[in-house]
Design a protein around this motif. Structure first.
Motif, short mmCIF file in Angstrom:
data_model
loop_
_atom_site.label_atom_id
_atom_site.label_comp_id
_atom_site.label_asym_id
_atom_site.label_seq_id
_atom_site.Cartn_x
_atom_site.Cartn_y
_atom_site.Cartn_z
N SER A 10 16.23 25.88 15.16
CA SER A 10 16.34 24.43 15.23
C SER A 10 15.32 23.75 14.32
CB SER A 10 16.21 23.95 16.68
OG SER A 10 15.00 24.43 17.21
N ILE A 11 14.10 24.34 14.22
CA ILE A 11 13.12 23.77 13.28
C ILE A 11 13.69 23.81 11.87
CG2 ILE A 11 10.84 24.10 12.22
CD1 ILE A 11 9.92 25.34 14.85
N ASN A 12 14.35 24.91 11.60
CA ASN A 12 14.87 25.14 10.25
C ASN A 12 15.86 24.05 9.82
OD1 ASN A 12 15.15 26.55 7.89
ND2 ASN A 12 16.71 27.94 8.70
N GLN A 13 16.47 23.42 10.78
CA GLN A 13 17.48 22.42 10.44
C GLN A 13 16.87 21.11 9.96
OE1 GLN A 13 20.81 23.41 10.22
NE2 GLN A 13 19.46 25.17 10.44
N SER A 14 15.61 20.88 10.31
CA SER A 14 14.97 19.67 9.81
C SER A 14 14.07 20.08 8.66
CB SER A 14 14.14 19.03 10.91
OG SER A 14 13.15 19.93 11.32
N THR A 15 13.72 19.14 7.83
CA THR A 15 12.79 19.49 6.76
C THR A 15 11.43 18.92 7.11
OG1 THR A 15 13.88 17.71 5.60
CG2 THR A 15 14.29 19.91 4.78
N LEU A 16 10.72 19.64 7.96
CA LEU A 16 9.37 19.24 8.33
C LEU A 16 8.45 19.40 7.14
CD1 LEU A 16 9.01 21.11 11.73
CD2 LEU A 16 9.31 18.65 11.39
N PRO A 17 7.38 18.60 7.10
CA PRO A 17 6.38 18.88 6.06
C PRO A 17 5.86 20.30 6.30
CG PRO A 17 5.61 17.15 7.58
CD PRO A 17 6.99 17.51 7.98
N GLY A 18 5.54 21.01 5.29
CA GLY A 18 5.07 22.38 5.48
C GLY A 18 6.20 23.39 5.40
N SER A 19 7.43 22.92 5.28
CA SER A 19 8.48 23.90 5.09
C SER A 19 8.65 24.14 3.59
CB SER A 19 9.79 23.43 5.72
OG SER A 19 10.33 22.36 4.99
N ASP A 20 9.00 25.36 3.25
CA ASP A 20 9.23 25.73 1.86
C ASP A 20 10.73 25.73 1.60
OD1 ASP A 20 6.57 26.13 1.44
OD2 ASP A 20 6.66 28.33 1.50
N THR A 21 11.07 25.61 0.33
CA THR A 21 12.46 25.84 -0.03
C THR A 21 12.51 26.98 -1.04
OG1 THR A 21 12.43 24.27 -1.85
CG2 THR A 21 13.13 23.43 0.30
N TYR A 22 13.63 27.64 -1.09
CA TYR A 22 13.81 28.69 -2.10
C TYR A 22 15.27 28.71 -2.52
CZ TYR A 22 15.88 31.64 1.56
OH TYR A 22 16.69 32.13 2.56
N LYS A 23 15.54 29.39 -3.63
CA LYS A 23 16.91 29.51 -4.13
C LYS A 23 17.51 30.81 -3.63
CE LYS A 23 16.97 25.88 -6.92
NZ LYS A 23 17.88 24.77 -6.63
N VAL A 444 26.82 32.04 -11.69
CA VAL A 444 26.63 31.99 -10.24
C VAL A 444 25.46 31.07 -9.91
CG1 VAL A 444 25.96 33.34 -8.20
CG2 VAL A 444 27.61 34.28 -9.85
N LYS A 445 25.72 30.04 -9.10
CA LYS A 445 24.68 29.07 -8.74
C LYS A 445 24.03 29.47 -7.42
CE LYS A 445 25.45 25.16 -11.53
NZ LYS A 445 26.44 25.81 -12.38
N LEU A 446 22.71 29.36 -7.38
CA LEU A 446 22.00 29.66 -6.14
C LEU A 446 21.86 28.37 -5.33
CD1 LEU A 446 19.23 32.05 -7.54
CD2 LEU A 446 21.46 32.64 -6.57
N GLN A 447 21.83 28.53 -4.02
CA GLN A 447 21.68 27.37 -3.14
C GLN A 447 20.21 27.12 -2.82
OE1 GLN A 447 24.30 27.60 0.29
NE2 GLN A 447 25.55 29.15 -0.77
N THR A 448 19.91 25.88 -2.45
CA THR A 448 18.54 25.58 -2.01
C THR A 448 18.45 25.78 -0.51
OG1 THR A 448 18.26 24.03 -3.81
CG2 THR A 448 16.75 23.80 -1.95
N CYS A 449 17.63 26.72 -0.09
CA CYS A 449 17.52 27.09 1.33
C CYS A 449 16.14 26.69 1.86
CB CYS A 449 17.69 28.59 1.49
SG CYS A 449 19.18 29.27 0.71
N ASN A 450 16.06 26.48 3.16
CA ASN A 450 14.81 26.10 3.81
C ASN A 450 14.17 27.26 4.55
OD1 ASN A 450 14.40 23.29 3.36
ND2 ASN A 450 16.21 22.92 4.62
N VAL A 451 12.84 27.31 4.48
CA VAL A 451 12.09 28.20 5.36
C VAL A 451 11.18 27.31 6.16
CG1 VAL A 451 10.67 30.24 5.47
CG2 VAL A 451 11.79 29.64 3.34
N ALA A 452 11.41 27.22 7.46
CA ALA A 452 10.50 26.43 8.28
C ALA A 452 9.31 27.30 8.62
CB ALA A 452 11.21 26.00 9.55
N LEU A 453 8.14 26.80 8.34
CA LEU A 453 6.95 27.55 8.70
C LEU A 453 6.45 27.00 10.02
CD1 LEU A 453 5.38 27.60 5.18
CD2 LEU A 453 6.57 29.45 6.36
#
Ligand SMILES: *[C@@H]1O[C@H](CO)[C@@H](O)[C@H](O)[C@H]1NC(C)=O
Ligand SMILES: *[C@@H]1O[C@H](CO)[C@@H](O)[C@H](O)[C@H]1NC(C)=O
Ligand SMILES: *[C@@H]1O[C@H](CO)[C@@H](O)[C@H](O)[C@H]1NC(C)=O
Ligand SMILES: *[C@@H]1O[C@H](CO)[C@@H](O)[C@H](O)[C@H]1NC(C)=O
Ligand SMILES: *[C@@H]1O[C@H](CO)[C@@H](O)[C@H](O)[C@H]1NC(C)=O
Length: 457
Positions: A10-23, A444-453
């Motif tokens: 559920s944290i991962n669904q929001s973009t809290l400060p401190g979360s990283d993104t990756y492709k 092939v395009k990569l997506q922008t994904c979230n990592v909630a820390l």
């Protein structure tokens, strides 16, 4: 543990400060931290079981949107572990995975069928630190987090002949489709760094690979019997070839018969004083074809794009397209070796002659070069349809007296200095061949994904 996973989800669904993104090839619905499974990032505790139990658990989510395992800041000592499908291993920028120096932490596995034996020593080989087989949709990435193979003891034991099995690679994936390995720093691998074998649709990008230039066999990226591969934006300093395209060894590779093909290599930067920026072979017995190399920079490197083969290999190297090389401080610019030797055993077929043809090099600038070309085909097996165009080589202060050492080759050239050997002096096109249509893997395009820390980080 399920609840931890769902909280993180559920944290991962929001973009809290401190979360990283990756492709990523695919983003994952579920996330977990290595610490949820007993991992300790103290540099001393062995985390093999934590990795294994995390991945075993996350495997159950493969058909429910997949899962990512986050390796948080810390030093995570581990032995070999295996990845799963629809899975991402994400290594935080302040995380270091440390490969255990203890041989018992690496299970023994069968040699590759296309090699017939381990590459260092006959018989079984140590499983790579990060391993995967028969997977679909697997990503190893991070915010440039580190995987350190702690190769020093492996190298000295190997050199002293103390190892009874072939050294582990850092990352090896077998029989897999849709593979991504990106944004990592790979340090001191015991042997080869990244080794996809019998894989299709492979993306390898944004890697920094470092090993001492004197370390044995620390090749950077070795696609082996793989199709549809994109290798872009990598920086490699190593003791062996920065990239080496392979397809099996002598009679074993001929029998397995799986080529490496449809590969694009773009924006490689390489330093390797005793090896090539890009080698084709020497293990090429399943064939190598349709390799496109663009915008290569090499510094203090023995040669640029080198063909290595010999009698007994069979197979072929054909339709090789090299465009744009900026080279500084090289022993050779062009190097083809038709007598590489190095057989798996005396059972190789002396009638298995490799076919080398359609090798194109254009737009090359090189400075401080000792010998422009060392091009040696095989008696009775001329390496043919070589094309060179728009090549400018400036020599070192003490260059070899013979700048073009050519035997058993055939080709053409245009606008090349110094003046090529007789065998290449026929007038070629102003630009050698390069395919106009990009490979599908290139698009092939990569997506922008979230990592909630978690907030505690
Ligand atoms: C290596 O691991 C084995 C098995 O866990 C253990 O018995 C041995 O003591 C370890 N060796 C060293 C040098 O730590
Ligand atoms: C993986 O795939 C290969 C080739 O299809 C097959 O020979 C092998 O048995 C498979 N291994 C596993 C563990 O499923
Ligand atoms: C990771 O390294 C690459 C290559 O050096 C760089 O372009 C990129 O910005 C870095 N990413 C992060 C998150 O630091
Ligand atoms: C030319 O190449 C041959 C091998 O093909 C080698 O034996 C010889 O030493 C080379 N000569 C020079 C001057 O590089
Ligand atoms: C360059 O060539 C000269 C003359 O053949 C040789 O003495 C020297 O060792 C070579 N240097 C390198 C880096 O290969």
């Amino acid at each position: 543990m399920v609840s931890i996973i769902s909280i993180l989800y559920s944290i991962n669904q929001s973009t809290l400060p401190g979360s990283d993104t990756y492709k990523g090839l695919n983003c994952r619905k579920h996330s977990a931290l290595l610490t949820d499974f007993g991992g300790k990032g103290d540099g001393v505790t062995l985390n093999t079981k934590a990795f294994e139990s995390a991945i075993k658990k996350l495997q159950t989510l493969a058909n429910d949107g997949g899962a990512q395992l986050i390796v948080p800041p810390g030093k995570w000592l581990t032995g070999s572990f295996s990845l799963t499908s629809h899975f991402t291993l994400y290594i935080h920028k302040d995380a270091v995975i440390l490969g255990s120096p203890n041989l018992s932490d690496y299970p023994l596995i069968a040699p590759l069928p296309s090699y017939g034996r381990g590459r260092d020593v006959e018989g079984p080989r140590f499983q790579s630190l990060i391993f995967g087989t028969n997977l679909t949709d697997v990503v190893v990435t991070g915010g440039n987090g580190t995987i350190n193979g702690q190769g020093t003891t492996w190298w000295s034991n190997f050199k002293a002949g103390h190892l009874k099995n072939t050294r582990p690679y850092l990352i090896e994936l077998l029989y897999s489709v849709n593979v991504q390995i990106s944004n990592l720093v790979l340090v001191d691998s015991p042997s080869w760094n990244v080794h996809p074998v019998y894989c299709t649709n492979v993306i390898i990008e944004g890697l920094t690979i470092r090993a001492p230039v004197t370390s044995p066999n620390t090749d950077g990226i070795n696609p082996d019997s793989c199709s549809n591969v994109r290798i872009v934006d990598n920086f490699i300093v190593s003791g062996d070839d920065c990239i080496s395209v392979k397809s099996g060894w002598d009679q074993y590779g001929i029998k397995y018969n799986r080529p490496s093909q449809h590969i694009v290599i773009r924006r490689l930067t390489c330093i390797s004083p005793d090896s090539a920026a890009i080698a084709l072979g020497s293990e090429m017995s399943g064939g190598i074809q349709d390799i496109r190399v663009e915008d290569t920079v090499a510094i203090n490197t023995q040669s640029a794009v080198r063909i290595k083969t010999g009698i007994g290999r069979g197979g072929f190297v054909k339709d090789i397209f090299v465009k744009g090389m900026n080279l500084n401080n090289m022993k050779y610019v062009f190097w083809m070796t038709g007598n590489y030797g190095s057989h798996p055993d005396p059972g190789f077929d002396p009638k298995a002659i490799p076919v080398i043809k359609g090798i194109n090099y254009m737009d090359v600038v090189a400075v401080n070069v000792n010998q422009t070309a060392n091009l040696a085909g095989i008696v009775g097996d001329v390496f043919s349809n070589i094309c060179l165009s728009n090549v400018k080589v400036r020599l070192s202060q003490t260059p070899s007296k013979i700048q073009w050492n050519c035997t058993n080759i055939q080709g053409v050239s245009s606008n090349v200095t110094p003046q090529p050997c007789e065998l290449l002096s026929g007038k070629g096109p102003s630009g050698c061949n390069f395919p106009a249509k990009a490979l599908p893997i290139d698009g092939v395009k990569l997506q922008t994904c979230n990592v909630a820390l978690p907030l505690l980080l």
